[in-house]
Design a protein around this motif. Structure first.
Motif, PDB file in Angstrom:
ATOM      1  N   THR A  91       1.432   4.240   3.714  1.00 27.37           N
ATOM      2  CA  THR A  91       0.001   4.129   3.449  1.00 27.37           C
ATOM      3  C   THR A  91      -0.794   5.205   4.164  1.00 27.37           C
ATOM      4  O   THR A  91      -1.786   5.718   3.642  1.00 27.37           O
ATOM      5  N   GLY A 140       0.789  -1.230   0.000  1.00 26.33           N
ATOM      6  CA  GLY A 140       0.000   0.000   0.000  1.00 26.33           C
ATOM      7  C   GLY A 140       0.815   1.271   0.000  1.00 26.33           C
ATOM      8  O   GLY A 140       0.277   2.356  -0.220  1.00 26.33           O
ATOM      9  N   ASP A 141       2.136   1.157   0.275  1.00 21.96           N
ATOM     10  CA  ASP A 141       2.988   2.340   0.208  1.00 21.96           C
ATOM     11  C   ASP A 141       3.142   2.805  -1.237  1.00 21.96           C
ATOM     12  O   ASP A 141       2.862   2.066  -2.179  1.00 21.96           O
TER      13      ASP A 141
END
Length: 822
Positions: A817, A768-769
């Protein structure tokens, strides 16, 4: 002796009309009357349209002459003559001077007149005589006159009662703030700075939606004045004071950069000067101070300005201290003060207004304009609907109507018969008798019915606007957005903080940003949301424009309210606030970091950490180019001088490469440019003082060097992202890097062959980064980590960024994230 004085009854009557007054009272009242005449009739702008009478009359005269933005240019003398003869009974020079200023792009943020010919210059050169120049309205000026014919504003008689002129213009945007105003009245003066149109419109819309908004809320949109000549406003406190009270003193500083000539001597290049500064006079004063010895160390001074912009070059002597020259120039020539007095006419009376009050008065004006326009349009639509109803009724009885008209003696008799037999109104009957036979066809009937439906819909819309204030405000907001879309442009004036200035953090929006630094120590910040995510393998977009010979060395994320520790290749550490770094556009080079941090020659930032990441027992862990690693308690970095302090002692030829914060229980992963990695317990590196060199962390192969450092632990489920110079990279779970003893050769992490090139950076990343990859030439790309394949060690990886042949990846950072909007 005879007397000329009257006598008798007439003399008695005249004497009765004589009133005795004290001369001081008469002088006082006459002076007040004169002062108010000057205030209202000449010197102060109206808060509603931001114009003085002379500006308004020039624009209205051009409007009446048909000299619009779409027409051909007209002689300025013609426009001045029409204005003077019909509306402004003053000297032609005053009118022409006003016309000239409205056409100067260095005087008006959004010029209201499109001039053709010589209209003066920033050097104080006067405009050509009015018989030589030509002018027409600029497109943005037409927005001020939009809907003038729809009874949107009151009109008044001109000076000789022959004509009517508007008391105020409808003004589709807040011109008082957008273009500013200045004037000296009797006993008072006004000096309102110009602003960015888009920012002012955004603030206006926010105030419409949030009537209880405070000045600090509006300042999230209106950052500060935006001068047509650019330059920089120093300090936010003065801006806040000006917006909150209507008065303030702004320090405006020229935009300049310090670089080196081919000979190695430094020079100062001025590219923007403060608003209303005479450039030629400024250069002349600098030259005088150099000749008189007030400014030392200057060898040459040239004005290289042209039509493309300002460029004043100040060359320093060999061996001169350019910082001293810079400070002398700032003290005497490159800074000026703009005194803000937000004084305008409100209901005919002068008032000093805050930012919020100014916008409130404008919104009230626009509400009145839109209401009156809607009433006008409604009356027109109702009149048209009435006529269409008559035509439809006539079509329903077409044979009888035709027969009646044919049998009538004349038109008047026909109209009377229609009114009597079919109950038509006078207007309907008059329209029917003028109808042509061709309008009785079935096709014409259909068109009339369609038009009637459209008119009824328009009536319904207008009645809704007049009956619901929210609908009326919605119309105002939509029209403001349309003006913004048409005329908005980038801010020209930057807002910077100066050394020693107490900042108002409550006025600075807390937002995530990217900070870009070049090898020559140019620095800037940009909002993260300016860069949309792309798929991996793209070329990215321009994120910086380094000068020739310079290249990007570092990009990192930060919050505007963070305190940052900036570590340099020389082993020094400096402290600064993120918002002190100037916010600039993607294509800007940046500002020289020497204005923020006092670097030594050849010193550049290689690593940055935020101080809010520190815990009580945490350490700053550093690694050098030659493989040395050290840990120092974070408490030793609490008091940092403006000149920086030592963070690590370095051997000759060694440089500090990377820094991270650790808590004493983690493992350290060191990666090299040659693709090797080693992981070991940080306890193998004892805590030591700031002046210590450290211990060896990895046994480097000949020609290899450290590329980066990551801290992890056994519970860490993140991956190690490795990115190479040629834009390739991969993800490998950190769990695949087994722990070893310190100072081993390590394991192969990635292949560094001709395709990949050397390792540029490593980062610990989670699902998700997002990655932010930047090349040396300034290309920047943001892409999701999930796009990068997860593979084992000792592989080649995939393309992350499509890097040009003569370019290479310089630096990588990670947006976690938590920073990414859904």
């Amino acid at each position: 002796m005879s007397s000329d004085l009257p006598d008798g009854p007439d003399a008695t009557a005249d004497a009765a009309r004589v009133e005795n007054v004290r001369i001081e009272d008469e002088m006082e009242q006459s002076y007040i009357d004169y002062a108010m005449s000057v205030i209202a009739g000449r010197a102060l702008p109206d808060v509603r349209d931001g114009l003085k009478p002379v500006h308004r009359r020039i624009l209205y005269a051009m409007h009446e002459m048909g000299v619009s933005s779409g027409s051909s240019h007209r002689k300025s003398s013609s426009i001045v003559g029409e204005t003077m003869g019909d509306y402004h009974p003053h000297g032609d020079s005053a009118i022409y001077d006003t016309l000239v200023r409205m056409a100067q792009d260095f005087s008006m943020r959004y010029p209201l007149v499109d001039g053709q010919g010589n209209f003066g210059s920033m050097d104080g050169d006067p405009a050509a005589a009015m018989r030589y120049t030509e002018a027409r309205m600029a497109p943005v000026a037409e927005e001020l006159l939009e809907d003038l014919e729809k009874d949107t504003v009151d009109f008044q008689a001109n000076y000789d009662d022959r004509l009517q002129e508007p008391e105020v213009l409808p003004a589709a945007f807040p011109n008082l703030l957008v273009n500013g105003s200045s004037g000296i009245a009797v006993g008072m003066s006004t000096n309102i700075p110009p602003h960015n149109l888009g920012e002012v419109i955004d603030a206006t819309i926010h105030l419409i939606d949030n009537p209880d908004a405070e000045v600090t809320d509006l300042m999230e949109y209106v950052k500060g004045p935006d001068f047509p000549t650019g330059a920089n406003i120093v300090g936010k406190n003065a801006i806040h004071s000006a917006y909150a009270t209507g008065r303030g003193r702004l320090t405006v500083r020229a935009e300049y950069e310090i670089d080196e000539m081919a000979s190695g001597r430094p020079r100062i290049v001025i590219t923007e000067i403060p608003f209303q500064e005479n450039k030629a006079r400024m250069v002349e004063r600098i030259a005088d101070d150099v000749n008189e010895g007030v400014i030392e160390g200057v060898s040459d001074l040239r004005d290289e300005s042209d039509r493309d912009g300002v460029r004043v070059v100040i060359e320093c002597k060999r061996g001169a201290n350019v910082d001293v020259v810079e400070n002398q120039l700032l003290d005497h020539h490159l800074e000026s003060t703009f005194g803000v007095i937000n004084l305008a006419l409100v209901d005919g009376e002068p008032r000093v207004l805050s930012l919020k009050e100014t916008l409130e008065e404008y919104v009230a004006h626009r509400k009145e304009v839109v209401r009156r326009r809607s009433e006008y349009d409604l009356a027109e639509a109702e009149d048209r609907a009435h006529i269409l109803e008559g035509r439809l009724k006539a079509l329903e009885n077409v044979e009888d109507v035709v027969e009646l008209i044919r049998n009538s003696e004349d038109r008047d008799a026909a109209k009377a018969a229609l009114e009597e037999n079919f109950e038509f109104s006078t207007e309907q009957a008059q329209h029917i008798v003028r109808m042509q036979l061709g309008s009785l066809t079935s096709m014409e009937a259909t068109e009339i019915e369609d038009e009637y439906e459209d008119v009824q819909a328009e009536i319904e819309r207008l009645e809704t606007i007049l009956g619901d204030e929210n609908e009326l405000l919605g119309v105002i907001k939509n029209e403001l957005r349309a003006v913004k879309e048409e005329y908005d442009d980038d801010r020209r004036t930057s807002i910077i903080e100066d050394d020693g200035t107490v900042t108002r953090e409550d006025l600075i929006p807390e937002e995530d940003c990217l900070v870009v630094i070049t090898e020559d120590d140019y620095i800037k910040r940009m909002p993260v949301d300016r860069f949309d995510p792309q798929r991996r393998g793209g070329k990215g977009i321009i994120g910086a424009d380094p000068k020739e010979g310079d290249r990007v060395s570092k990009v990192f994320r930060a919050n505007t309210h963070d305190y940052l520790l900036a570590f340099t290749n020389h082993g020094q550490v400096y402290r600064l606030k993120t918002y002190e770094i100037p916010e600039m556009s993607r294509t800007a080079r940046g500002k020289s970091a020497v204005n923020l941090l006092k670097f030594d020659d050849g010193e550049e930032i290689t690593a940055v950490v935020g101080t809010d990441e520190f815990g009580d027992d945490e350490c700053i862990t550093m690694v050098t180019h030659d493989g040395y690693v050290k840990r120092t308690c974070s408490s030793e970095f609490e008091n940092i001088l403006s000149t920086g302090i030592i963070a690590a002692k370095l051997e000759d030829g060694d440089e500090l490469v990377d820094v991270t914060v650790t808590d004493g229980s983690q493992d350290l992963v060191i990666a090299t440019e040659g693709g090797m990695t080693i992981r070991f317990d940080e306890s193998e590196v004892r805590q030591m003082g700031r002046s210590a060199r450290g211990v060896r962390g990895i046994d480097l192969q000949e020609g290899d060097a450290v590329a980066g450092l990551v801290a992890t632990d056994e519970t860490d489920d993140r991956s190690l992202l490795t990115v190479t110079e040629n834009g390739y990279g991969k993800r490998t779970p950190l769990s695949e890097y087994r722990s070893q003893s310190r100072y081993g050769k390590g394991l192969i992490d990635i292949k560094t062959d001709d395709r990949n090139g050397l390792v540029a950076s490593i980062k610990a990343v989670a699902e998700g980064d997002h990655l932010v990859v930047m090349s040396e030439s300034g290309q920047i790309m943001r892409c999701p980590v999930d796009d990068v394949s997860t593979v084992g060690r000792n592989t080649k990886g995939v393309t992350i960024m499509d890097v040009e042949i003569d370019d290479s990846v310089s630096t990588v950072d990670v947006l976690p994230t938590t920073m990414i909007d859904d």
